[in-house]
Design a protein around this motif. Structure first.
Motif, PDB file in Angstrom:
ATOM      1  N   PRO A  82       0.821  -1.220   0.000  1.00 52.13           N
ATOM      2  CA  PRO A  82       0.000   0.000   0.000  1.00 52.13           C
ATOM      3  C   PRO A  82       0.855   1.271   0.000  1.00 52.13           C
ATOM      4  O   PRO A  82       0.510   2.257  -0.648  1.00 52.13           O
ATOM      5  N   LEU A  83       1.967   1.218   0.724  1.00 49.15           N
ATOM      6  CA  LEU A  83       2.853   2.385   0.749  1.00 49.15           C
ATOM      7  C   LEU A  83       3.494   2.598  -0.616  1.00 49.15           C
ATOM      8  O   LEU A  83       3.674   3.743  -1.052  1.00 49.15           O
ATOM      9  N   ALA A  84       3.821   1.516  -1.313  1.00 49.05           N
ATOM     10  CA  ALA A  84       4.385   1.637  -2.665  1.00 49.05           C
ATOM     11  C   ALA A  84       3.386   2.311  -3.600  1.00 49.05           C
ATOM     12  O   ALA A  84       3.779   3.148  -4.426  1.00 49.05           O
ATOM     13  N   LEU A  85       2.113   1.984  -3.466  1.00 50.57           N
ATOM     14  CA  LEU A  85       1.090   2.639  -4.291  1.00 50.57           C
ATOM     15  C   LEU A  85       0.963   4.119  -3.928  1.00 50.57           C
ATOM     16  O   LEU A  85       0.761   4.964  -4.797  1.00 50.57           O
ATOM     17  N   TYR A  86       1.064   4.411  -2.653  1.00 53.08           N
ATOM     18  CA  TYR A  86       1.009   5.806  -2.172  1.00 53.08           C
ATOM     19  C   TYR A  86       2.133   6.629  -2.802  1.00 53.08           C
ATOM     20  O   TYR A  86       1.898   7.701  -3.353  1.00 53.08           O
ATOM     21  N   TRP A  87       3.363   6.091  -2.741  1.00 55.70           N
ATOM     22  CA  TRP A  87       4.502   6.812  -3.301  1.00 55.70           C
ATOM     23  C   TRP A  87       4.542   6.728  -4.820  1.00 55.70           C
ATOM     24  O   TRP A  87       5.153   7.577  -5.464  1.00 55.70           O
ATOM     25  N   LEU A  88       3.895   5.730  -5.423  1.00 48.93           N
ATOM     26  CA  LEU A  88       3.808   5.639  -6.877  1.00 48.93           C
ATOM     27  C   LEU A  88       3.128   6.874  -7.448  1.00 48.93           C
ATOM     28  O   LEU A  88       3.477   7.339  -8.532  1.00 48.93           O
ATOM     29  N   VAL A  89       2.192   7.420  -6.707  1.00 47.36           N
ATOM     30  CA  VAL A  89       1.533   8.653  -7.104  1.00 47.36           C
ATOM     31  C   VAL A  89       2.261   9.869  -6.536  1.00 47.36           C
ATOM     32  O   VAL A  89       2.526  10.847  -7.249  1.00 47.36           O
ATOM     33  N   GLY A  90       2.597   9.800  -5.251  1.00 46.89           N
ATOM     34  CA  GLY A  90       3.153  10.969  -4.562  1.00 46.89           C
ATOM     35  C   GLY A  90       4.538  11.374  -5.017  1.00 46.89           C
ATOM     36  O   GLY A  90       4.812  12.567  -5.199  1.00 46.89           O
ATOM     37  N   PHE A  91       5.437  10.413  -5.199  1.00 45.56           N
ATOM     38  CA  PHE A  91       6.813  10.751  -5.553  1.00 45.56           C
ATOM     39  C   PHE A  91       6.910  11.444  -6.916  1.00 45.56           C
ATOM     40  O   PHE A  91       7.561  12.491  -7.021  1.00 45.56           O
ATOM     41  N   PRO A  92       6.256  10.922  -7.963  1.00 44.99           N
ATOM     42  CA  PRO A  92       6.324  11.641  -9.248  1.00 44.99           C
ATOM     43  C   PRO A  92       5.730  13.053  -9.169  1.00 44.99           C
ATOM     44  O   PRO A  92       6.249  13.984  -9.794  1.00 44.99           O
ATOM     45  N   LEU A  93       4.664  13.214  -8.387  1.00 47.24           N
ATOM     46  CA  LEU A  93       4.093  14.555  -8.249  1.00 47.24           C
ATOM     47  C   LEU A  93       5.054  15.501  -7.522  1.00 47.24           C
ATOM     48  O   LEU A  93       5.175  16.678  -7.887  1.00 47.24           O
ATOM     49  N   ALA A  94       5.737  14.985  -6.511  1.00 44.03           N
ATOM     50  CA  ALA A  94       6.727  15.804  -5.802  1.00 44.03           C
ATOM     51  C   ALA A  94       7.865  16.197  -6.744  1.00 44.03           C
ATOM     52  O   ALA A  94       8.329  17.336  -6.732  1.00 44.03           O
ATOM     53  N   ARG A  95       8.325  15.267  -7.553  1.00 42.05           N
ATOM     54  CA  ARG A  95       9.399  15.552  -8.518  1.00 42.05           C
ATOM     55  C   ARG A  95       8.931  16.537  -9.584  1.00 42.05           C
ATOM     56  O   ARG A  95       9.689  17.396 -10.023  1.00 42.05           O
ATOM     57  N   LEU A  96       7.677  16.427 -10.004  1.00 43.32           N
ATOM     58  CA  LEU A  96       7.136  17.365 -10.987  1.00 43.32           C
ATOM     59  C   LEU A  96       7.068  18.773 -10.390  1.00 43.32           C
ATOM     60  O   LEU A  96       7.443  19.753 -11.041  1.00 43.32           O
ATOM     61  N   PHE A  97       6.626  18.860  -9.146  1.00 40.76           N
ATOM     62  CA  PHE A  97       6.609  20.148  -8.453  1.00 40.76           C
ATOM     63  C   PHE A  97       8.016  20.721  -8.368  1.00 40.76           C
ATOM     64  O   PHE A  97       8.230  21.916  -8.612  1.00 40.76           O
ATOM     65  N   ASP A  98       8.970  19.876  -8.046  1.00 43.72           N
ATOM     66  CA  ASP A  98      10.366  20.285  -7.966  1.00 43.72           C
ATOM     67  C   ASP A  98      10.844  20.838  -9.309  1.00 43.72           C
ATOM     68  O   ASP A  98      11.475  21.896  -9.368  1.00 43.72           O
TER      69      ASP A  98
END
Length: 185
Positions: A82-98
């Motif tokens: 479940p955490l992998a799915l959470y970061w599957l969405v969250g990490f790319p969005l954080a990198r896009l914001f960056d």
């Protein structure tokens, strides 16, 4: 006219915020790590500062969000998928914001050098490594923090109980593997 918050609600918000500290700290450290790598590579200080803040803040918010969701029972203690799915969405969005923040600070018209889908796909693949690192750090930091604050924080106290149940479950599984098989009579 503002939203009225009862003492009970504000207390719950503060308890959840206190439980969120380890996840937020891990996110901020990840941003500082990215800035440090940039500094070691000789990148300009403004770029390193921008990367540290623009990556660290979203990761801190997402890390804090994980802790709150964990405390509310959405995630199970130690569960990777479940955490992998959470970061599957969250990490790319954080990198896009960056990437957008860096382009904005430096006045670049081009945010990404590759197509958006390619960028997001690569970041999604990298998110699995981030998931493992985040979970590993969280499982080592959070229990110590929760033990420290559980005396005045009922949300932390409940989460400590869930960690204890999880540890007992793991110990029972380990013990059952160590037992020699019994001979048939």
């Amino acid at each position: 006219m503002g939203v009225q918050v009862s003492p009970r609600t504000s207390g719950a918000l503060l308890h959840h915020a206190e439980v969120a500290v380890p996840g937020a700290a891990i996110g901020l450290v990840a941003g500082l790590f990215a800035a440090g790598v940039g500094a070691l590579a000789g990148l300009p200080a403004l770029l390193n500062t921008t990367v540290g803040a623009a990556l660290g803040l979203p990761l801190a918010l997402l890390g804090a969000g994980y802790c709150v969701l964990l405390a509310r029972g959405v995630f199970s203690v130690g569960a990777v998928a479940p955490l992998a799915l959470y970061w599957l969405v969250g990490f790319p969005l954080a990198r896009l914001f960056d990437s957008y923040a860096v382009a904005l600070v430096f006045g670049n018209d081009t945010v990404l050098r590759e197509p958006l889908l390619s960028f997001l796909t690569l970041q999604a693949m990298l998110s699995f490594g981030f998931t493992i690192g985040f979970l590993w750090l969280h499982e080592r930091i959070a229990p110590h923090w929760l033990l420290r604050v559980r005396g005045h924080n009922p949300v932390a106290a409940e989460l400590v109980e869930r960690y204890m149940e999880h540890a007992e479950h793991l110990n029972r599984r380990r013990a059952s593997r160590r037992r020699p098989p019994t001979a048939p009579s």
